[in-house]
Scaffold this motif. Sequence first.
Motif: not given
Length: 310
Positions: A13, A17, A33, A216, A219-221, A238-239
Amino acid sequence: MYMFDNRITIPDRPILEEYLNGYEYKTSGLSFSAQYMWRESNMFSWDIIGDYMCIAGISHLELEEGIILPFLFPPLTRTGEYDRESLRETIFRAREIFAKAGQPFSLRLVPFHLMEIIREAVPELKWVDDRPNYDYIYLTQDLIDLKGRDFHGKKNHLNYFKKTFEYEYIELTSDMTDECMQFIAEFNERKDVPEHEKEMLRFEEEAMEDVFRNLEAVGYQAGAIRIDGKIEALAIGGQLGANTVTEHVEKANVNFRGLYQAINNEFCRNVASRAKYINREEDMGIPNLRKAKLSYRPCKLLEKYIGTIR
């Protein structure tokens, strides 16, 4: 068909990223994500070629027709800048890799603003419009307020839901995986689809369980609506860049009128502090899905293109 040796993994990741966030790509597929969620079904793989990261995958539109065609996402920059000569070198080196594998080469899911940069570096590319993969982008506040005549019907459904049902919105965590998977299983069971589509749903269930167990870590919302203590709707996002959240998944029990409007509204409220915009991905050329996405009045359709060299 994996074109490169590296897969999309959680340990990788940080480096992924570094490139995915190195430029405001704005397109739904270019976030960690999204790459993680669809990595298996789209056979995503990556390598660093020259100054850029190259991610390859397969197109789902052709897959549904029984044809598997790999493609290359637009090369990703780590620095926020693109150099014409080095970009050209990377694209032609990637093309050689495709050729050695006996595969045709194409760039896909290229947003308009990046197509212009690539066009200068590789004028030999011929571009065609990719309407089924346009992203639908909305102002988050519009989806929260639902003001005006355009949103009258959705506001009515939402108000009916709020007046009729006792519910709570919760943020999802990985320790709720079993509860989430029970909802997914029941959601899929209610679908009256042919056997081959049921097989696809079973494949999706496996993918979703992996997503829930790594909320987590990736990094999902994610959030859900409980009614009488039971999850009846959920959304996962996801952002994407500095001011956008992509909503990857939205599912609701259709037996509750207004629940789809409610999960969308609550999800937007809960990500509003970090998202001026909501990207609800593409419609894949499905008429009913296109109608539904347009009904929420996007502020922008992000155009995407396919580039090939004859």
